[in-house]
Design a protein around this motif. Structure first.
Motif, PDB file in Angstrom:
ATOM      1  N   THR A 122      12.517   3.010  -1.474  1.00  0.00           N
ATOM      2  CA  THR A 122      13.089   4.354  -1.370  1.00  0.00           C
ATOM      3  C   THR A 122      12.014   5.402  -1.618  1.00  0.00           C
ATOM      4  OG1 THR A 122      15.211   3.499  -2.075  1.00  0.00           O
ATOM      5  CG2 THR A 122      14.926   5.879  -2.230  1.00  0.00           C
ATOM      6  N   TYR A 123      12.040   6.423  -0.793  1.00  0.00           N
ATOM      7  CA  TYR A 123      11.043   7.497  -0.873  1.00  0.00           C
ATOM      8  C   TYR A 123      11.719   8.853  -0.999  1.00  0.00           C
ATOM      9  CZ  TYR A 123       7.775   3.991   0.825  1.00  0.00           C
ATOM     10  OH  TYR A 123       7.006   2.865   0.944  1.00  0.00           O
ATOM     11  N   PHE A 124      11.097   9.723  -1.779  1.00  0.00           N
ATOM     12  CA  PHE A 124      11.457  11.135  -1.765  1.00  0.00           C
ATOM     13  C   PHE A 124      10.511  11.774  -0.749  1.00  0.00           C
ATOM     14  CE2 PHE A 124      10.267  15.397  -3.020  1.00  0.00           C
ATOM     15  CZ  PHE A 124      11.509  16.021  -3.096  1.00  0.00           C
ATOM     16  N   PHE A 131       2.610   0.578   8.954  1.00  0.00           N
ATOM     17  CA  PHE A 131       1.547   1.506   8.582  1.00  0.00           C
ATOM     18  C   PHE A 131       2.041   2.960   8.694  1.00  0.00           C
ATOM     19  CE2 PHE A 131      -2.559   3.601   9.843  1.00  0.00           C
ATOM     20  CZ  PHE A 131      -3.192   3.416   8.622  1.00  0.00           C
ATOM     21  N   HIS A 132       1.917   3.745   7.626  1.00  0.00           N
ATOM     22  CA  HIS A 132       2.351   5.155   7.598  1.00  0.00           C
ATOM     23  C   HIS A 132       3.796   5.315   8.081  1.00  0.00           C
ATOM     24  CE1 HIS A 132      -1.678   6.223   6.681  1.00  0.00           C
ATOM     25  NE2 HIS A 132      -2.156   6.284   7.904  1.00  0.00           N
ATOM     26  N   GLN A 133       4.627   4.351   7.742  1.00  0.00           N
ATOM     27  CA  GLN A 133       5.949   4.338   8.372  1.00  0.00           C
ATOM     28  C   GLN A 133       6.771   5.613   8.177  1.00  0.00           C
ATOM     29  OE1 GLN A 133       8.103   0.812   8.553  1.00  0.00           O
ATOM     30  NE2 GLN A 133      10.067   1.804   8.946  1.00  0.00           N
ATOM     31  N   VAL A 134       6.863   6.081   6.933  1.00  0.00           N
ATOM     32  CA  VAL A 134       7.736   7.242   6.684  1.00  0.00           C
ATOM     33  C   VAL A 134       7.206   8.469   7.428  1.00  0.00           C
ATOM     34  CG1 VAL A 134       8.668   8.758   4.902  1.00  0.00           C
ATOM     35  CG2 VAL A 134       8.500   6.294   4.473  1.00  0.00           C
ATOM     36  N   LYS A 135       5.902   8.660   7.343  1.00  0.00           N
ATOM     37  CA  LYS A 135       5.313   9.829   8.020  1.00  0.00           C
ATOM     38  C   LYS A 135       5.563   9.747   9.526  1.00  0.00           C
ATOM     39  CE  LYS A 135       1.750  10.401   4.530  1.00  0.00           C
ATOM     40  NZ  LYS A 135       0.409  10.031   4.145  1.00  0.00           N
ATOM     41  N   ARG A 136       5.445   8.546  10.057  1.00  0.00           N
ATOM     42  CA  ARG A 136       5.642   8.388  11.511  1.00  0.00           C
ATOM     43  C   ARG A 136       7.111   8.514  11.899  1.00  0.00           C
ATOM     44  NH1 ARG A 136       3.244   2.909  12.340  1.00  0.00           N
ATOM     45  NH2 ARG A 136       3.398   3.190  14.581  1.00  0.00           N
ATOM     46  N   ARG A 167       0.806  -1.215   0.000  1.00  0.00           N
ATOM     47  CA  ARG A 167       0.000   0.000   0.000  1.00  0.00           C
ATOM     48  C   ARG A 167       0.835   1.258   0.000  1.00  0.00           C
ATOM     49  NH1 ARG A 167      -5.455  -0.274   1.921  1.00  0.00           N
ATOM     50  NH2 ARG A 167      -6.058  -2.457   1.819  1.00  0.00           N
ATOM     51  N   LEU A 168       0.326   2.234  -0.731  1.00  0.00           N
ATOM     52  CA  LEU A 168       0.815   3.599  -0.557  1.00  0.00           C
ATOM     53  C   LEU A 168      -0.391   4.375  -0.049  1.00  0.00           C
ATOM     54  CD1 LEU A 168       2.889   4.282  -3.826  1.00  0.00           C
ATOM     55  CD2 LEU A 168       3.751   3.776  -1.543  1.00  0.00           C
ATOM     56  N   ASP A 169      -0.156   5.348   0.819  1.00  0.00           N
ATOM     57  CA  ASP A 169      -1.269   6.147   1.337  1.00  0.00           C
ATOM     58  C   ASP A 169      -1.980   6.868   0.183  1.00  0.00           C
ATOM     59  OD1 ASP A 169      -0.475   5.408   3.854  1.00  0.00           O
ATOM     60  OD2 ASP A 169       0.667   7.256   4.210  1.00  0.00           O
ATOM     61  N   LYS A 170      -3.196   7.304   0.466  1.00  0.00           N
ATOM     62  CA  LYS A 170      -3.986   8.005  -0.563  1.00  0.00           C
ATOM     63  C   LYS A 170      -3.225   9.228  -1.113  1.00  0.00           C
ATOM     64  CE  LYS A 170      -8.472  10.236  -1.007  1.00  0.00           C
ATOM     65  NZ  LYS A 170      -9.704  10.619  -0.306  1.00  0.00           N
ATOM     66  N   ASP A 171      -2.507   9.931  -0.235  1.00  0.00           N
ATOM     67  CA  ASP A 171      -1.807  11.139  -0.699  1.00  0.00           C
ATOM     68  C   ASP A 171      -0.370  10.872  -1.150  1.00  0.00           C
ATOM     69  OD1 ASP A 171      -0.847  10.594   1.808  1.00  0.00           O
ATOM     70  OD2 ASP A 171      -1.084  12.616   2.611  1.00  0.00           O
ATOM     71  N   THR A 172       0.063   9.623  -1.142  1.00  0.00           N
ATOM     72  CA  THR A 172       1.433   9.304  -1.592  1.00  0.00           C
ATOM     73  C   THR A 172       1.428   9.009  -3.087  1.00  0.00           C
ATOM     74  OG1 THR A 172       1.973   8.358   0.561  1.00  0.00           O
ATOM     75  CG2 THR A 172       3.386   7.718  -1.258  1.00  0.00           C
ATOM     76  N   GLU A 173       2.481   9.466  -3.758  1.00  0.00           N
ATOM     77  CA  GLU A 173       2.613   9.211  -5.194  1.00  0.00           C
ATOM     78  C   GLU A 173       3.759   8.236  -5.438  1.00  0.00           C
ATOM     79  OE1 GLU A 173       0.883  13.444  -6.874  1.00  0.00           O
ATOM     80  OE2 GLU A 173       3.040  13.131  -6.949  1.00  0.00           O
ATOM     81  N   TYR A 198       5.005  16.056   1.432  1.00  0.00           N
ATOM     82  CA  TYR A 198       4.906  15.375   0.136  1.00  0.00           C
ATOM     83  C   TYR A 198       5.701  14.090   0.222  1.00  0.00           C
ATOM     84  CZ  TYR A 198       5.415  14.119  -4.738  1.00  0.00           C
ATOM     85  OH  TYR A 198       5.393  13.422  -5.916  1.00  0.00           O
ATOM     86  N   LEU A 199       5.109  13.009  -0.316  1.00  0.00           N
ATOM     87  CA  LEU A 199       5.786  11.712  -0.257  1.00  0.00           C
ATOM     88  C   LEU A 199       5.623  10.984  -1.588  1.00  0.00           C
ATOM     89  CD1 LEU A 199       7.324   9.746   1.592  1.00  0.00           C
ATOM     90  CD2 LEU A 199       5.131   8.844   2.351  1.00  0.00           C
ATOM     91  N   GLN A 200       6.749  10.502  -2.080  1.00  0.00           N
ATOM     92  CA  GLN A 200       6.732   9.776  -3.362  1.00  0.00           C
ATOM     93  C   GLN A 200       7.645   8.554  -3.242  1.00  0.00           C
ATOM     94  OE1 GLN A 200       9.305  11.247  -6.438  1.00  0.00           O
ATOM     95  NE2 GLN A 200       7.815  10.844  -8.058  1.00  0.00           N
TER      96      GLN A 200
HETATM   97  N1  URA Z   1       5.139   5.518   4.435  1.00  0.00           N
HETATM   98  C1  URA Z   1       4.087   6.328   4.605  1.00  0.00           C
HETATM   99  O1  URA Z   1       3.967   7.001   5.615  1.00  0.00           O
HETATM  100  N2  URA Z   1       3.171   6.373   3.640  1.00  0.00           N
HETATM  101  C2  URA Z   1       3.275   5.677   2.476  1.00  0.00           C
HETATM  102  O2  URA Z   1       2.403   5.772   1.620  1.00  0.00           O
HETATM  103  C3  URA Z   1       4.379   4.832   2.322  1.00  0.00           C
HETATM  104  C4  URA Z   1       5.306   4.765   3.307  1.00  0.00           C
END
Ligand code: URA
Length: 241
Positions: free
Chosen positions: A136-138, A190-195, A105-111, A206-208
Protein backbone atom coordinates in the motif's frame (compact mmCIF):
# COMPACT_ATOMS: atom_id res chain seq x y z
CA UNK A 1 16.25 -32.61 12.46
CA UNK A 2 18.05 -29.96 14.45
CA UNK A 3 19.45 -27.07 12.47
CA UNK A 4 23.23 -26.85 12.80
CA UNK A 5 25.80 -24.30 11.80
CA UNK A 6 29.58 -24.17 11.77
CA UNK A 7 30.92 -22.63 14.96
CA UNK A 8 33.09 -20.06 13.15
CA UNK A 9 30.18 -18.96 10.97
CA UNK A 10 27.89 -18.70 13.96
CA UNK A 11 30.37 -16.61 15.93
CA UNK A 12 31.10 -14.38 12.94
CA UNK A 13 27.38 -13.78 12.46
CA UNK A 14 27.07 -12.98 16.17
CA UNK A 15 29.74 -10.27 15.79
CA UNK A 16 32.79 -11.96 17.33
CA UNK A 17 35.14 -10.99 14.51
CA UNK A 18 36.38 -12.46 11.26
CA UNK A 19 36.61 -16.20 10.69
CA UNK A 20 40.38 -15.91 11.12
CA UNK A 21 40.07 -14.10 14.45
CA UNK A 22 37.54 -16.66 15.59
CA UNK A 23 39.80 -19.52 14.61
CA UNK A 24 42.56 -18.17 16.83
CA UNK A 25 40.09 -17.59 19.71
CA UNK A 26 39.08 -21.23 19.41
CA UNK A 27 42.72 -22.33 19.30
CA UNK A 28 43.38 -20.37 22.49
CA UNK A 29 40.60 -22.35 24.18
CA UNK A 30 38.32 -19.34 24.73
CA UNK A 31 35.29 -20.92 23.12
CA UNK A 32 33.21 -23.59 24.83
CA UNK A 33 30.26 -25.63 23.63
CA UNK A 34 27.96 -27.01 26.32
CA UNK A 35 30.55 -26.20 28.96
CA UNK A 36 33.63 -27.79 27.37
CA UNK A 37 36.32 -25.91 25.46
CA UNK A 38 36.50 -26.90 21.79
CA UNK A 39 39.44 -26.77 19.42
CA UNK A 40 37.76 -27.10 16.05
CA UNK A 41 36.19 -23.94 14.65
CA UNK A 42 34.54 -25.99 11.89
CA UNK A 43 32.52 -27.92 14.48
CA UNK A 44 28.79 -27.95 13.80
CA UNK A 45 26.62 -26.76 16.66
CA UNK A 46 22.84 -26.78 16.98
CA UNK A 47 21.59 -23.20 16.62
CA UNK A 48 18.88 -24.06 19.12
CA UNK A 49 19.91 -26.35 21.91
CA UNK A 50 23.70 -26.11 22.13
CA UNK A 51 25.09 -23.43 24.39
CA UNK A 52 28.15 -21.56 23.19
CA UNK A 53 30.29 -19.32 25.38
CA UNK A 54 33.22 -17.04 24.62
CA UNK A 55 35.42 -16.25 27.61
CA UNK A 56 32.66 -17.70 29.75
CA UNK A 57 29.97 -15.33 28.44
CA UNK A 58 27.02 -16.87 26.61
CA UNK A 59 26.76 -16.08 22.94
CA UNK A 60 23.34 -14.80 22.06
CA UNK A 61 22.89 -15.92 18.56
CA UNK A 62 20.18 -15.28 16.05
CA UNK A 63 20.51 -16.51 12.54
CA UNK A 64 17.90 -14.23 11.00
CA UNK A 65 17.24 -10.57 11.58
CA UNK A 66 14.18 -8.68 10.34
CA UNK A 67 14.13 -4.90 10.43
CA UNK A 68 11.45 -2.42 9.43
CA UNK A 69 12.98 0.77 8.05
CA UNK A 70 11.19 4.04 7.40
CA UNK A 71 13.20 4.79 4.29
CA UNK A 72 13.94 8.46 3.69
CA UNK A 73 14.20 9.96 0.22
CA UNK A 74 17.75 10.30 -1.11
CA UNK A 75 19.08 6.79 -0.54
CA UNK A 76 18.84 3.77 -2.79
CA UNK A 77 17.48 0.30 -1.95
CA UNK A 78 20.69 -1.55 -2.73
CA UNK A 79 23.53 -3.11 -0.78
CA UNK A 80 26.16 -1.18 -2.74
CA UNK A 81 26.13 1.87 -4.98
CA UNK A 82 28.96 3.88 -6.51
CA UNK A 83 27.16 7.18 -6.44
CA UNK A 84 24.38 7.21 -3.88
CA UNK A 85 24.00 6.38 -0.22
CA UNK A 86 22.33 3.04 0.34
CA UNK A 87 19.74 2.03 2.93
CA UNK A 88 22.40 -0.21 4.50
CA UNK A 89 24.32 2.86 5.60
CA UNK A 90 21.39 3.62 7.92
CA UNK A 91 21.74 0.27 9.73
CA UNK A 92 22.90 0.70 13.36
CA UNK A 93 26.32 -0.69 14.27
CA UNK A 94 24.96 -3.61 16.29
CA UNK A 95 23.27 -5.07 13.17
CA UNK A 96 26.09 -4.42 10.71
CA UNK A 97 27.63 -7.90 10.89
CA UNK A 98 24.42 -9.58 9.76
CA UNK A 99 24.44 -9.67 6.01
CA UNK A 100 21.27 -7.64 5.59
CA UNK A 101 19.70 -6.66 2.30
CA UNK A 102 16.52 -4.82 1.35
CA UNK A 103 13.46 -6.86 0.40
CA UNK A 104 12.65 -5.39 -2.99
CA UNK A 105 13.13 -1.82 -4.05
CA UNK A 106 11.75 1.58 -3.38
CA UNK A 107 12.85 4.37 -5.71
CA UNK A 108 15.47 6.82 -4.45
CA UNK A 109 12.78 9.48 -3.90
CA UNK A 110 10.22 7.11 -2.32
CA UNK A 111 9.85 6.99 1.45
CA UNK A 112 8.31 4.51 3.83
CA UNK A 113 8.27 0.86 4.78
CA UNK A 114 11.21 -1.19 3.60
CA UNK A 115 12.13 -4.53 5.12
CA UNK A 116 15.76 -5.41 5.68
CA UNK A 117 16.68 -8.99 6.44
CA UNK A 118 19.24 -11.71 5.89
CA UNK A 119 16.51 -14.33 5.42
CA UNK A 120 16.77 -14.99 1.70
CA UNK A 121 13.92 -17.48 1.68
CA UNK A 122 11.40 -15.12 3.22
CA UNK A 123 12.56 -12.25 0.99
CA UNK A 124 12.18 -14.42 -2.08
CA UNK A 125 8.67 -15.46 -1.11
CA UNK A 126 7.55 -11.91 -0.33
CA UNK A 127 8.73 -10.79 -3.75
CA UNK A 128 7.50 -13.78 -5.75
CA UNK A 129 4.96 -12.43 -8.27
CA UNK A 130 2.67 -15.42 -7.78
CA UNK A 131 2.31 -14.67 -4.07
CA UNK A 132 0.60 -11.33 -4.79
CA UNK A 133 1.73 -9.76 -1.51
CA UNK A 134 -0.17 -6.46 -1.37
CA UNK A 135 1.74 -3.22 -0.97
CA UNK A 136 0.00 0.00 0.00
CA UNK A 137 1.23 3.45 -0.96
CA UNK A 138 0.29 6.98 -0.06
CA UNK A 139 0.42 8.80 -3.37
CA UNK A 140 0.31 12.55 -3.98
CA UNK A 141 -0.15 13.68 -7.57
CA UNK A 142 0.00 17.01 -9.34
CA UNK A 143 -3.59 16.90 -10.62
CA UNK A 144 -7.11 16.59 -9.33
CA UNK A 145 -8.19 12.97 -8.74
CA UNK A 146 -11.71 12.10 -9.81
CA UNK A 147 -13.91 9.09 -9.40
CA UNK A 148 -13.19 7.88 -12.93
CA UNK A 149 -9.46 7.75 -12.11
CA UNK A 150 -10.09 5.55 -9.08
CA UNK A 151 -12.25 3.25 -11.17
CA UNK A 152 -9.54 3.03 -13.76
CA UNK A 153 -6.88 2.15 -11.18
CA UNK A 154 -9.21 -0.45 -9.68
CA UNK A 155 -9.76 -2.14 -13.02
CA UNK A 156 -6.17 -1.92 -14.21
CA UNK A 157 -4.43 0.64 -16.40
CA UNK A 158 -2.22 0.18 -19.43
CA UNK A 159 1.38 1.12 -18.69
CA UNK A 160 3.78 2.69 -21.20
CA UNK A 161 5.04 -0.75 -22.27
CA UNK A 162 1.54 -2.07 -22.97
CA UNK A 163 1.25 -4.06 -19.73
CA UNK A 164 -2.17 -4.01 -18.10
CA UNK A 165 -1.89 -3.77 -14.33
CA UNK A 166 -3.77 -6.15 -12.07
CA UNK A 167 -6.81 -4.80 -10.23
CA UNK A 168 -5.79 -2.43 -7.44
CA UNK A 169 -7.58 -0.85 -4.50
CA UNK A 170 -7.63 2.94 -4.82
CA UNK A 171 -9.09 5.10 -2.06
CA UNK A 172 -9.42 8.84 -2.41
CA UNK A 173 -7.84 10.76 0.44
CA UNK A 174 -8.02 14.23 -1.13
CA UNK A 175 -9.38 15.23 -4.55
CA UNK A 176 -6.90 18.11 -4.79
CA UNK A 177 -5.08 19.33 -6.64
CA UNK A 178 -2.76 18.00 -5.41
CA UNK A 179 -4.77 14.77 -5.30
CA UNK A 180 -3.99 12.15 -2.67
CA UNK A 181 -4.74 8.44 -2.99
CA UNK A 182 -4.10 5.31 -0.91
CA UNK A 183 -3.25 2.69 -3.51
CA UNK A 184 -2.84 -1.03 -2.86
CA UNK A 185 -1.23 -3.12 -5.58
CA UNK A 186 -0.35 -6.81 -5.67
CA UNK A 187 2.58 -6.60 -8.07
CA UNK A 188 5.83 -4.71 -8.24
CA UNK A 189 6.80 -3.66 -11.73
CA UNK A 190 9.59 -1.13 -12.13
CA UNK A 191 8.30 2.35 -11.05
CA UNK A 192 4.85 0.81 -11.03
CA UNK A 193 2.90 3.41 -9.04
CA UNK A 194 4.43 6.34 -10.90
CA UNK A 195 3.69 4.66 -14.22
CA UNK A 196 0.12 3.85 -13.21
CA UNK A 197 -0.57 7.52 -12.54
CA UNK A 198 1.34 8.52 -15.66
CA UNK A 199 -1.16 6.38 -17.57
CA UNK A 200 -3.85 8.67 -16.15
CA UNK A 201 -1.91 11.77 -17.23
CA UNK A 202 -0.61 12.63 -13.76
CA UNK A 203 2.79 12.96 -12.13
CA UNK A 204 3.50 11.52 -8.70
CA UNK A 205 4.99 14.29 -6.59
CA UNK A 206 5.33 12.29 -3.36
CA UNK A 207 5.30 8.55 -2.74
CA UNK A 208 5.41 6.65 0.52
CA UNK A 209 4.91 2.93 1.15
CA UNK A 210 2.58 2.67 4.12
CA UNK A 211 2.12 -1.10 4.37
CA UNK A 212 3.38 -4.41 3.11
CA UNK A 213 1.02 -7.35 3.42
CA UNK A 214 -1.07 -6.55 6.45
CA UNK A 215 1.83 -4.92 8.26
CA UNK A 216 1.63 -1.12 8.42
CA UNK A 217 4.59 1.24 8.68
CA UNK A 218 5.12 1.98 12.37
CA UNK A 219 4.12 5.65 12.80
CA UNK A 220 6.60 5.92 15.68
CA UNK A 221 9.52 5.36 13.29
CA UNK A 222 10.86 8.65 12.03
CA UNK A 223 12.53 8.84 8.62
CA UNK A 224 15.79 6.89 8.51
CA UNK A 225 14.97 4.91 11.66
CA UNK A 226 14.45 1.18 11.92
CA UNK A 227 13.42 -1.42 14.45
CA UNK A 228 13.10 -5.19 14.58
CA UNK A 229 9.79 -6.67 13.54
CA UNK A 230 7.57 -7.75 16.39
CA UNK A 231 6.80 -11.51 16.58
CA UNK A 232 3.26 -10.76 15.33
CA UNK A 233 4.55 -8.82 12.31
CA UNK A 234 7.00 -11.58 11.47
CA UNK A 235 4.23 -14.16 11.76
CA UNK A 236 2.16 -12.12 9.34
CA UNK A 237 5.00 -12.09 6.78
CA UNK A 238 5.70 -15.77 7.27
CA UNK A 239 2.13 -16.56 6.27
CA UNK A 240 3.31 -16.10 2.68
CA UNK A 241 5.76 -19.01 3.00
N1 URA B 1 6.20 2.35 -7.37
C1 URA B 1 7.01 3.33 -7.77
O1 URA B 1 6.78 3.96 -8.79
N2 URA B 1 8.07 3.61 -7.02
C2 URA B 1 8.35 2.97 -5.85
O2 URA B 1 9.34 3.28 -5.20
C3 URA B 1 7.50 1.94 -5.46
C4 URA B 1 6.42 1.64 -6.22
Amino acid sequence: MKKTMRLDKLLAAAGYGSRKEIKSMVREGLVSVNGSPVNDSALHVATEGDSVTVNGSPVSFREFIYLMLNKPAGCVSATFDNRDNTVLELVPENYRHYELFPVGRLDKDTEGLLLLTNDGKLAHELLAPKKHVPKTYFVRVDKMVEDQHLKHLAKGVILDDGYKTKPAVAKLLAAGPPGEVALTIVEGKFHQVKRMFKALGMNVIYLQRTAMGRVPLDPALSLGMMRELTPEELKEFKKTL
